[in-house]
Scaffold this motif. Structure first.
Motif, PDB file in Angstrom:
ATOM      1  N   CYS A   1      -9.624   7.050  -5.753  1.00 53.16           N
ATOM      2  CA  CYS A   1      -8.474   7.286  -6.636  1.00 53.16           C
ATOM      3  C   CYS A   1      -8.483   6.292  -7.788  1.00 53.16           C
ATOM      4  CB  CYS A   1      -7.168   7.139  -5.875  1.00 53.16           C
ATOM      5  SG  CYS A   1      -6.897   8.439  -4.698  1.00 53.16           S
TER       6      CYS A   1
ATOM      7  N   ARG B   1      -0.755  -0.753 -10.784  1.00 53.61           N
ATOM      8  CA  ARG B   1       0.665  -0.421 -10.623  1.00 53.61           C
ATOM      9  C   ARG B   1       0.863   1.031 -10.194  1.00 53.61           C
ATOM     10  NH1 ARG B   1       4.999   0.819 -13.739  1.00 53.61           N
ATOM     11  NH2 ARG B   1       3.598   1.340 -15.445  1.00 53.61           N
ATOM     12  N   ARG B   2       0.051   1.917 -10.770  1.00 57.27           N
ATOM     13  CA  ARG B   2       0.284   3.340 -10.546  1.00 57.27           C
ATOM     14  C   ARG B   2      -0.524   3.909  -9.385  1.00 57.27           C
ATOM     15  NH1 ARG B   2       2.411   5.545 -15.377  1.00 57.27           N
ATOM     16  NH2 ARG B   2       2.570   7.523 -14.286  1.00 57.27           N
TER      17      ARG B   2
ATOM     18  N   GLN C   1       1.454   0.015  -0.419  1.00 57.35           N
ATOM     19  CA  GLN C   1       2.870  -0.282  -0.217  1.00 57.35           C
ATOM     20  C   GLN C   1       3.251  -0.585   1.242  1.00 57.35           C
ATOM     21  OE1 GLN C   1       5.445   2.793  -1.583  1.00 57.35           O
ATOM     22  NE2 GLN C   1       7.077   1.388  -2.083  1.00 57.35           N
TER      23      GLN C   1
ATOM     24  N   SER D   1      -3.888  -2.341   5.016  1.00 56.09           N
ATOM     25  CA  SER D   1      -3.609  -1.159   4.193  1.00 56.09           C
ATOM     26  C   SER D   1      -4.766  -0.840   3.264  1.00 56.09           C
ATOM     27  CB  SER D   1      -2.354  -1.379   3.352  1.00 56.09           C
ATOM     28  OG  SER D   1      -1.214  -1.172   4.127  1.00 56.09           O
TER      29      SER D   1
ATOM     30  N   THR E   1      -7.857   2.739   2.967  1.00 52.20           N
ATOM     31  CA  THR E   1      -7.874   3.631   1.803  1.00 52.20           C
ATOM     32  C   THR E   1      -9.225   3.537   1.114  1.00 52.20           C
ATOM     33  OG1 THR E   1      -7.052   1.885   0.375  1.00 52.20           O
ATOM     34  CG2 THR E   1      -5.420   3.326   1.387  1.00 52.20           C
TER      35      THR E   1
ATOM     36  N   THR F   1      -3.044   1.689  -6.975  1.00 52.60           N
ATOM     37  CA  THR F   1      -3.288   0.812  -5.822  1.00 52.60           C
ATOM     38  C   THR F   1      -1.990   0.433  -5.124  1.00 52.60           C
ATOM     39  OG1 THR F   1      -5.075  -0.102  -7.158  1.00 52.60           O
ATOM     40  CG2 THR F   1      -4.607  -1.185  -5.080  1.00 52.60           C
ATOM     41  N   LEU F   2      -0.998   0.005  -5.894  1.00 50.73           N
ATOM     42  CA  LEU F   2       0.249  -0.465  -5.282  1.00 50.73           C
ATOM     43  C   LEU F   2       0.917   0.591  -4.394  1.00 50.73           C
ATOM     44  CD1 LEU F   2       1.837  -3.067  -5.101  1.00 50.73           C
ATOM     45  CD2 LEU F   2       3.236  -2.310  -7.011  1.00 50.73           C
ATOM     46  N   PRO F   3       1.045   1.840  -4.880  1.00 56.99           N
ATOM     47  CA  PRO F   3       1.626   2.849  -3.979  1.00 56.99           C
ATOM     48  C   PRO F   3       0.819   3.027  -2.691  1.00 56.99           C
ATOM     49  CG  PRO F   3       1.602   3.660  -6.229  1.00 56.99           C
ATOM     50  CD  PRO F   3       0.834   2.374  -6.236  1.00 56.99           C
ATOM     51  N   ILE F   4      -0.524   2.896  -2.817  1.00 50.12           N
ATOM     52  CA  ILE F   4      -1.357   3.076  -1.624  1.00 50.12           C
ATOM     53  C   ILE F   4      -1.135   1.939  -0.628  1.00 50.12           C
ATOM     54  CG2 ILE F   4      -3.741   3.113  -0.773  1.00 50.12           C
ATOM     55  CD1 ILE F   4      -4.559   4.475  -3.378  1.00 50.12           C
TER      56      ILE F   4
END
Lengths: 272, 306
Positions: free
Chosen positions: A171, A187-188, A195, A163, A167, A190-193
């Protein structure tokens, strides 16, 4: 004339149906043990035999009364849940370090992280039972969990890296320039990317731990048998249909995992 | 924590202030990645490195009856398996099984992989997923499935008897035949996965070109398709071979005690005989064989790839 005619015809014309049938039969061979287990779990034959004499749900109804299965199921679920949390907690940061930073010996560290998959599990299992003996970890939850961490960890690292690789870091840089701290960026942004990789790695780790039989057999056969160990024992002594219903449930749990992984990142990508 | 290298690198930086900033960032980066790696390294030390190291040390100890281990440093545990013809036979049997399973597995996986690599079906993704999904189902369950199919009253024997083709049930379990059939199926998803990935250079246009230049179907296959898919085939074979020689569940269940390979032998030495140093030595031998094969494999793939 001949070659002209050939140009307008799709190649492998004659071979096509035969090849299709061959591939179909090979798929059937590949799925045969799973399909057959489903069939006999509904067969009313008292002893394991063919053809099925009738349809019944009695094997499923008997399952809750099989205390060994239920106890094993409980052990396996607890172990798999804790193992999943641990390997995510140590695997995701490790993958992050491997992808987002440059340092010496990076290749070696990555190989080291993936190497448990290269070691035969029977060898690892023996090492564990030997080491855990003096530490009094055999036949304990801690022992099984430590044992499963090694074999599930590489999957999490691999899917998370997958993952991360797809990317770009712009960002994250943008968020940092706008004043976000490291933890907020993680948290805002890297993690969503990442996921999908984290979810895929987590569910694969869960199912690998849940189905793991060799390490559990060595480390905890006598005191805290997991479900696969119970099934192994049962099948060794009597191959009746009671275990088929249980097997179908195990297959269904795997199916759920397969569907989740396929949805979030693709099974082929996640397992390669 | 900043070592001399960072300082040396800093010397190469033009402009003092920028260098200072770089240096500060480097130090921060270094702390971050070390902190990120540390839990994983500790986790693997405990669950992976220590058990293996302890096992290797154990292989130089001496086993006594009733599971007693005499702390010493001896090669006795290695001398026994290397001189006893029984262990040579077990090792040979393990190797044979690996080769046969590897070859058969490649044979049955190749058409599926070829189909998946070139199909233009809109269900391609689903078909790939079905082919590799069994990888995530329990090996115990799949082996049990084979016991049901191959057993004395199993699907195969009942069908053949029902059709009047045989009088007595064929012996398909508790022997190498059963183990081989089971392992071939169990490792198929690995082989298919390895082959699809190895078929990168396979290109339908090349086949069309060869065809339009007058090559027969057979020669298109033997001169174009097969050579191009060879790297994938080789990877799949070695992968299945390596997996087969170390597998335990299937030889145990479908072999029913009459198939002795290295993995079942290790298990018997521990649970049955409690000869820990000897089991450890057998494991080290398996590990060495394993390492050799993987080294050869990496050499080969490098050569083919380059």
């Amino acid at each position: 004339m001949m070659s002209e005619v050939r140009l307008f015809k799709p190649r492998f014309n004659v071979a096509k149906p035969a090849f299709g049938i061959l591939v179909f039969l090979l798929y059937l061979f590949l799925l045969a043990p799973l399909l057959i287990v489903c069939v006999i779990s509904f067969a009313s034959n008292q002893y394991l035999s063919f053809p099925p004499e009738g349809f019944t749900l009695k094997w499923y109804e008997l399952l809750p009364q099989e205390s060994t299965f239920m106890a094993g199921m409980q052990v396996s679920l607890i172990v798999a849940a804790i193992v999943t949390v641990i390997v995510l907690a140590i695997g995701v940061p490790a993958a992050l370090a491997l992808d987002r930073f440059e340092f010496r010996g990076k290749g070696a560290v990555q190989s080291f992280f993936l190497s448990p998959l290269l070691i035969p599990s029977i060898v690892l299992a023996l090492g564990m039972v030997l080491l855990f003996g003096p530490l009094h970890l055999n036949n304990t939850y801690a022992g099984i969990i430590i044992g499963h961490v090694a074999v599930t960890f590489p999957f999490v690292v691999r899917t998370t890296l997958m993952s991360l690789a797809t990317t770009d870091t712009s960002c994250e840089s943008a968020a940092r320039i706008l004043g976000a701290g490291s933890w907020t960026v993680f948290r805002r942004v890297t993690l969503p990317i990442i996921q999908p990789g984290v979810i895929a790695g987590g569910v694969i780790a869960f199912i690998v731990s849940f189905d793991e039989a060799v390490i559990s057999l060595f480390v905890a056969e006598s005191g805290l048998p997991t479900l696969p160990v119970q099934v192994l024992r049962y099948v060794e002594n009597s191959a009746d249909a009671a275990v088929a219903a249980l097997s179908v449930i195990l297959i269904l749990i795997s199916l759920v995992v397969v569907i989740i992984v396929e949805r979030v990142m693709g099974l082929r990508k996640a397992l390669r | 924590m900043t070592g001399t290298q960072t300082e040396q690198l800093q010397l190469l930086q033009p402009g003092g202030q920028e260098g200072e900033l770089e240096k500060a960032k480097r130090t921060r980066d270094r702390r971050t990645y070390l902190a990120l790696l540390l839990p994983a390294v500790l986790g693997l030390l405990v669950s992976f490195v220590f058990p293996l190291a302890y096992m290797i040390r154990m292989s130089f100890n001496k086993g006594a009856p009733d599971g007693v281990v005499i702390e010493t440093f001896t090669l006795d545990t290695y001398i026994q398996p290397l001189t006893d013809p029984y262990y040579w036979r077990v090792t040979l049997e393990t190797f044979q099984m690996g080769v046969v399973v590897g070859l058969l597995c490649v044979l049955v996986s190749y058409p599926v992989a070829l189909f998946l690599a070139r199909t233009t079906s809109k269900y391609k993704g689903l078909l790939i997923a079905i082919a590799i999904a069994p990888l995530l189902t329990s090996a115990v369950v799949r082996t049990y499935g084979w016991m049901v199919i191959l057993g004395t009253n199993g699907l195969v024997n009942s069908s053949l008897e029902g059709m009047g083709l045989i009088d007595a049930p064929l012996k398909l379990t508790n022997n190498m035949t059963g183990v081989t059939i089971g392992l071939v199926e169990i490792f198929m998803p690995y082989a298919i996965l390895a082959m699809i990935s190895g078929f990168g250079r396979l290109n339908p246009q090349l086949e069309e070109a060869a065809g339009s230049l007058g090559a027969s179907k057979l020669s298109v296959f033997t001169k174009v398709v097969l050579p191009l898919s060879l790297p994938g085939i080789l990877t799949a074979f070695l992968m299945v071979f390596v997996l087969s020689i170390s597998t335990f569940i299937t030889p145990r269940l479908l072999g029913g005690g009459s198939v002795q390979v290295l993995a079942t032998e290790i298990y018997d030495q521990t649970t049955g005989l409690l000869n820990w140093p000897f089991a450890a030595a057998l494991s080290v031998i398996l590990l060495v064989l394993f390492g050799l094969i993987i080294a050869v494999y990496q050499r080969l793939t490098k050569r083919i790839g380059g």
